[in-house]
Enzyme design. Structure first.
Site: not given
Length: 156
Positions: A78, A81
């Protein structure tokens, strides 16, 4: 499951295809870096012991920690992230001894993610020492993260 208030947005839910996941060598380097950090990676067993036993108390929040905490629900694939991670490490360093910062890999700890109905990442579970936890989703600037720590977790 336990209801938690939600704010903002992030990556779509679900797991990445196997091809998009990082190599074992990359994961090993990340683990080595985390071992010197104040941010702790949690397994399901760690989460139950340190944060909340969602199996024993599925409908009632019972915090097992001794100081406010942030739990970062993330995945290695991600993008947002990856952007958020260094900011959380900075927060952990700056507020060392006053807050705990944890990470839960949603691909590795699916039961923990399911207990909080994680459908979009990054998702941060903010846990005041007393009171109800709340959730934010998506990337946030460091100033906003720090403001939440000071005003809602440390109540400064």
């Amino acid at each position: 499951m336990l209801a938690v208030a939600t704010v903002a947005a992030g990556c779509g839910g679900g797991s990445a295809p196997k091809a998009a996941r990082p190599s074992v060598a990359k994961a090993d380097k990340q683990e080595a870096r985390q071992s010197v950090s104040k941010v702790r990676q949690l397994t399901k067993a760690d989460f139950i012991t340190r944060v909340y036993d969602f199996e024993k108390n599925p409908d009632k929040w019972v915090f097992n920690g001794d100081k406010p905490a942030i739990v970062d629900f993330y995945a290695t694939w991600c993008g947002p992230c990856k952007q958020l991670s260094p900011l959380l490490h900075q927060l952990a360093d700056e507020h060392s001894g006053r807050i705990d910062v944890y990470k839960v890999d949603v691909d590795q700890e699916e039961e923990v993610a399911a207990a909080f109905a994680v459908s979009s990442i990054p998702m941060l579970l903010w846990i005041p020492a007393d009171g109800k936890p709340f959730v934010t989703m998506g990337m946030m600037p460091k100033a906003e993260l720090d403001k939440i720590v000071k005003e809602r977790l440390l109540r400064q």
